[in-house]
Design a protein around this motif. Structure first.
Motif, PDB file in Angstrom:
ATOM      1  N   GLN A   1      39.415  11.186 -34.356  1.00  0.00           N
ATOM      2  CA  GLN A   1      38.140  10.777 -34.530  1.00  0.00           C
ATOM      3  C   GLN A   1      37.107  11.734 -33.869  1.00  0.00           C
ATOM      4  O   GLN A   1      37.310  12.137 -32.767  1.00  0.00           O
ATOM      5  N   PHE A   2      36.288  12.117 -34.742  1.00  0.00           N
ATOM      6  CA  PHE A   2      35.198  13.176 -34.278  1.00  0.00           C
ATOM      7  C   PHE A   2      33.808  12.672 -34.516  1.00  0.00           C
ATOM      8  O   PHE A   2      33.507  11.927 -35.634  1.00  0.00           O
ATOM      9  N   ILE A   3      32.997  13.087 -33.584  1.00  0.00           N
ATOM     10  CA  ILE A   3      31.448  12.307 -33.835  1.00  0.00           C
ATOM     11  C   ILE A   3      30.716  13.382 -34.706  1.00  0.00           C
ATOM     12  O   ILE A   3      30.612  14.644 -34.094  1.00  0.00           O
ATOM     13  N   LEU A   4      29.788  12.891 -35.533  1.00  0.00           N
ATOM     14  CA  LEU A   4      29.113  13.589 -36.298  1.00  0.00           C
ATOM     15  C   LEU A   4      27.351  13.257 -35.828  1.00  0.00           C
ATOM     16  O   LEU A   4      27.037  12.131 -36.423  1.00  0.00           O
ATOM     17  N   ASN A   5      26.786  13.997 -35.312  1.00  0.00           N
ATOM     18  CA  ASN A   5      25.567  13.730 -35.016  1.00  0.00           C
ATOM     19  C   ASN A   5      24.587  14.368 -36.168  1.00  0.00           C
ATOM     20  O   ASN A   5      24.714  15.305 -36.422  1.00  0.00           O
TER      21      ASN A   5
ATOM     22  N   GLU B   1      22.143  -3.360 -19.068  1.00  0.00           N
ATOM     23  CA  GLU B   1      22.030  -3.220 -20.474  1.00  0.00           C
ATOM     24  C   GLU B   1      21.464  -1.954 -20.991  1.00  0.00           C
ATOM     25  O   GLU B   1      19.874  -1.878 -20.706  1.00  0.00           O
ATOM     26  N   ASP B   2      22.308  -0.830 -21.347  1.00  0.00           N
ATOM     27  CA  ASP B   2      21.414   0.230 -21.659  1.00  0.00           C
ATOM     28  C   ASP B   2      21.102  -0.011 -23.161  1.00  0.00           C
ATOM     29  O   ASP B   2      22.189   0.210 -24.207  1.00  0.00           O
ATOM     30  N   ASP B   3      20.008   0.085 -23.598  1.00  0.00           N
ATOM     31  CA  ASP B   3      19.526  -0.222 -25.100  1.00  0.00           C
ATOM     32  C   ASP B   3      18.947   1.079 -25.584  1.00  0.00           C
ATOM     33  O   ASP B   3      18.001   1.091 -26.323  1.00  0.00           O
ATOM     34  N   TYR B   4      19.599   2.348 -25.318  1.00  0.00           N
ATOM     35  CA  TYR B   4      19.019   3.521 -25.597  1.00  0.00           C
ATOM     36  C   TYR B   4      18.612   3.855 -26.961  1.00  0.00           C
ATOM     37  O   TYR B   4      17.579   4.663 -27.205  1.00  0.00           O
ATOM     38  N   ASP B   5      19.005   3.407 -27.945  1.00  0.00           N
ATOM     39  CA  ASP B   5      18.728   3.795 -29.227  1.00  0.00           C
ATOM     40  C   ASP B   5      18.512   2.379 -30.236  1.00  0.00           C
ATOM     41  O   ASP B   5      18.614   2.726 -31.593  1.00  0.00           O
ATOM     42  N   SER B   6      18.301   1.381 -29.784  1.00  0.00           N
ATOM     43  CA  SER B   6      18.012   0.048 -30.637  1.00  0.00           C
ATOM     44  C   SER B   6      17.068   0.168 -31.492  1.00  0.00           C
ATOM     45  O   SER B   6      17.499  -0.374 -32.582  1.00  0.00           O
ATOM     46  N   GLU B   7      15.899   1.066 -31.676  1.00  0.00           N
ATOM     47  CA  GLU B   7      14.968   1.267 -32.435  1.00  0.00           C
ATOM     48  C   GLU B   7      15.644   1.784 -33.902  1.00  0.00           C
ATOM     49  O   GLU B   7      15.288   1.450 -35.030  1.00  0.00           O
ATOM     50  N   PHE B   8      16.771   2.627 -33.754  1.00  0.00           N
ATOM     51  CA  PHE B   8      17.309   2.988 -34.885  1.00  0.00           C
ATOM     52  C   PHE B   8      18.553   2.306 -35.482  1.00  0.00           C
ATOM     53  O   PHE B   8      19.619   2.768 -35.973  1.00  0.00           O
ATOM     54  N   ARG B   9      18.433   0.837 -35.782  1.00  0.00           N
ATOM     55  CA  ARG B   9      19.148   0.147 -36.558  1.00  0.00           C
ATOM     56  C   ARG B   9      18.586   0.040 -38.052  1.00  0.00           C
ATOM     57  O   ARG B   9      17.746  -0.377 -38.346  1.00  0.00           O
ATOM     58  N   LEU B  10      19.724   0.830 -38.826  1.00  0.00           N
ATOM     59  CA  LEU B  10      19.126   1.313 -40.108  1.00  0.00           C
ATOM     60  C   LEU B  10      19.245   0.302 -41.079  1.00  0.00           C
ATOM     61  O   LEU B  10      18.785   0.308 -42.328  1.00  0.00           O
ATOM     62  N   LYS B  11      20.091  -0.931 -40.811  1.00  0.00           N
ATOM     63  CA  LYS B  11      20.122  -2.011 -41.844  1.00  0.00           C
ATOM     64  C   LYS B  11      19.771  -3.195 -41.115  1.00  0.00           C
ATOM     65  O   LYS B  11      20.273  -3.703 -40.181  1.00  0.00           O
ATOM     66  N   GLY B  12      18.763  -4.205 -41.865  1.00  0.00           N
ATOM     67  CA  GLY B  12      18.118  -5.085 -41.196  1.00  0.00           C
ATOM     68  C   GLY B  12      17.437  -4.953 -39.854  1.00  0.00           C
ATOM     69  O   GLY B  12      16.983  -3.995 -39.382  1.00  0.00           O
ATOM     70  N   LYS B  13      17.186  -6.108 -39.181  1.00  0.00           N
ATOM     71  CA  LYS B  13      16.330  -6.262 -37.992  1.00  0.00           C
ATOM     72  C   LYS B  13      17.279  -5.784 -36.890  1.00  0.00           C
ATOM     73  O   LYS B  13      18.325  -6.103 -36.982  1.00  0.00           O
ATOM     74  N   PRO B  14      16.637  -5.253 -35.778  1.00  0.00           N
ATOM     75  CA  PRO B  14      17.377  -4.930 -34.527  1.00  0.00           C
ATOM     76  C   PRO B  14      17.922  -6.349 -34.242  1.00  0.00           C
ATOM     77  O   PRO B  14      17.519  -7.206 -33.834  1.00  0.00           O
ATOM     78  N   ALA B  15      18.964  -6.162 -33.682  1.00  0.00           N
ATOM     79  CA  ALA B  15      19.819  -7.362 -32.977  1.00  0.00           C
ATOM     80  C   ALA B  15      19.207  -7.594 -31.690  1.00  0.00           C
ATOM     81  O   ALA B  15      18.658  -6.937 -30.930  1.00  0.00           O
TER      82      ALA B  15
ATOM     83  N   GLY C   1      21.797   3.706 -34.561  1.00  0.00           N
ATOM     84  CA  GLY C   1      22.108   4.883 -33.837  1.00  0.00           C
ATOM     85  C   GLY C   1      22.257   5.968 -35.025  1.00  0.00           C
ATOM     86  O   GLY C   1      22.039   5.738 -35.886  1.00  0.00           O
ATOM     87  N   LEU C   2      22.156   7.545 -34.421  1.00  0.00           N
ATOM     88  CA  LEU C   2      22.073   8.327 -34.969  1.00  0.00           C
ATOM     89  C   LEU C   2      23.374   9.482 -35.103  1.00  0.00           C
ATOM     90  O   LEU C   2      23.222  10.747 -35.242  1.00  0.00           O
ATOM     91  N   HIS C   3      24.439   8.721 -34.989  1.00  0.00           N
ATOM     92  CA  HIS C   3      25.920   9.377 -35.411  1.00  0.00           C
ATOM     93  C   HIS C   3      26.788   8.397 -36.150  1.00  0.00           C
ATOM     94  O   HIS C   3      26.491   7.273 -35.897  1.00  0.00           O
TER      95      HIS C   3
END
Length: 468
Positions: A443-447, A277-291, A399-401
């Motif tokens: 579909q294109f990625i915006l970081n 389980e790669d939880d690489y940016d779980s800290e940046f859940r911007l709504k509510g608590k981290p799942a 996440g940040l994108h």
């Protein structure tokens, strides 16, 4: 007689002379077995001391450029293929091209960069804690770190995960390493390179490269709207599944509970089955608590949890960690304890203090607020610039994108090429498929973590002009 302008170079005269003679030998001006001037004669000709000549000759002899014959003098060594191996000198055109390319790269607007803003790193706090670490832990700092990391850092991480992610972890199960790529290598040695690994498709291409470079069979498994397809996972006959259920890259999919239980069921069906389980940016859940993590739902001891501080702090802090199930932790210390921890004790103790004294939690809260505002700002500019039938924003809650879907007849590759010609770099979802993707998703990625908001409107205007 040799003649050199020794005054044009800084430093000891013998080093300058050594350098000039070496270059003459390398470019063929001084031939093999050619006799060199005597020390006295060359010193008189160059106006320097014989000691400088002697030191230069001795250095050239030690490196194999010259040899001496008693009562006969010094001679040039015969070095096979020396001229073929000499590096060509860069000409002015090459320098001009390099400068031109550098100037172009500096003027690019890069939507694909996922770097964190440098100004957000808490330098003052980190410096204070580092000074405290050096002054109070002199003995600890010079001791060899245990293979899993220093106990203080393991305990700090375990406590943070319990408070932040609701995970009950024995610090002994935590293995600290310099970056997740290093930890992937340890996992391959622990689980076995003869096993078949699978990764998400589309997904992080570097994972495939890492596994294959370790001579591991790595299979891309297709995803659906809920994440990794368990149906396709079963078809693959893989034993190890590497997934990012909390925030998949690049799609941003959050794996719902129903799919998570399907994954756990698959893992429990065979003793060789494990899930990374790669939880690489779980800290940046911007709504509510981290799942909740998949690890916290596991009752079978089948989930290996991975996370890194490279996203939450800065990419240059190469500190990551994995949490092994009890059974694998015991196997790790029995089988791989001879490996040294790859993170310095200075960084480990400093990070330990940063977490345990509450600075990490404050930093995460501040960053979530900062990136939440940045995200809303960027989205508002996009909605102002494009009509609804031109561009759709596909959001996700962490996440940040996020993803931009353009209503265009151009192929994904054509879009990227035309934007690149106008100084805009952007990645498409199709870039991250490990197998050929026949359709254009548009579909294109915006970081947005390090995006220049002041120049964003101008970049979007270029996109609009090209696509519509």
């Amino acid at each position: 007689m040799l003649s050199y302008n020794l005054a044009q170079e800084k430093g000891p005269l013998y080093k300058t002379l050594y350098k000039f003679i070496r270059e003459d030998i390398q470019n063929g001006k001084l031939k093999a077995n050619e006799k060199m001037p005597s020390k006295r004669a060359l010193a008189k000709n160059l106006g320097i001391s014989t000691i400088s000549i002697e030191n230069a000759y001795e250095q050239l002899i030690s490196e194999g450029y010259l040899y001496s014959v008693p009562k006969s003098g010094y001679f040039v060594c015969e070095i096979e293929n020396i001229r073929k191996l000499s590096l060509p000198k860069a000409n002015e055109k090459n320098h001009a091209a390099q400068e031109n390319n550098q100037e172009k790269s500096e003027n690019l607007f890069d939507f694909s960069s996922n770097q964190i803003e440098k100004s957000n790193f808490p330098f003052s706090v980190w410096a204070k804690l580092l000074r405290e670490t050096i002054s109070t832990r002199e003995n600890n700092l010079l001791e060899v770190s245990p293979c899993g990391g220093v106990k203080e850092l393991q305990a700090a991480i375990a406590n943070h995960l319990e408070n932040f992610r609701g995970m009950s972890v024995n610090p002994h199960q935590i293995i600290v390493g310099a970056g997740t790529e290093y930890l992937y290598g340890l996992l391959i040695k622990l689980l076995g390179s003869e096993k078949t690994y699978c990764i998400e498709n589309p997904g992080y291409r570097k994972l495939q490269q890492i596994y294959e470079s370790n001579n591991v069979k790595c299979i891309p498994v297709d995803m659906d709207e809920k994440g990794l397809s368990v149906k396709e996972l079963r078809k693959s006959s893989a034993q190890i599944a590497h997934i990012s259920p909390t925030h998949h890259f690049p799609t941003g999919i959050f794996m719902p509970v129903s799919r998570r239980y399907e994954i756990l069921t698959w893992a429990s069906e065979d003793e060789n089955h494990y899930v990374i389980e790669d939880d690489y940016d779980s800290e940046f859940r911007l709504k509510g608590k981290p799942a909740p993590s998949l690890y916290s739902m596991d009752v079978f001891g089948k989930i290996i949890y991975l996370n890194t501080f490279s996203k939450s702090l800065t990419s240059t802090i190469r500190i990551s960690y994995m949490i092994l199930p009890e059974k694998l932790a015991e196997l790790f210390y029995k089988k791989l304890s001879f490996y040294s921890c790859t993170v310095s004790t200075f960084e480990q103790y400093t990070l330990s203090s940063f977490i345990s004294q509450g600075y990490f939690e404050k930093h995460i809260n501040r960053m979530r607020l900062h990136y939440g505002k940045r995200r809303n700002q960027v989205m508002e500019i996009i909605r102002t610039r494009f009509k609804e039938d031109q561009c759709k924003i596909i959001e996700n809650e962490s996440g940040l994108h996020f993803i931009l879907q353009f209503n265009t007849k151009l192929s994904d590759q054509q879009v990227k090429k035309r934007l690149r010609e106008k100084g805009i770099i952007i990645s498409s979802i199709t870039d991250f498929y490990m197998t050929p993707c026949r359709q254009n998703l548009h579909q294109f990625i915006l970081n947005y973590s390090n995006i220049n908001v002041r120049e964003l409107d101008s970049a979007l205007e270029k996109i609009k002009t090209i696509l519509f």
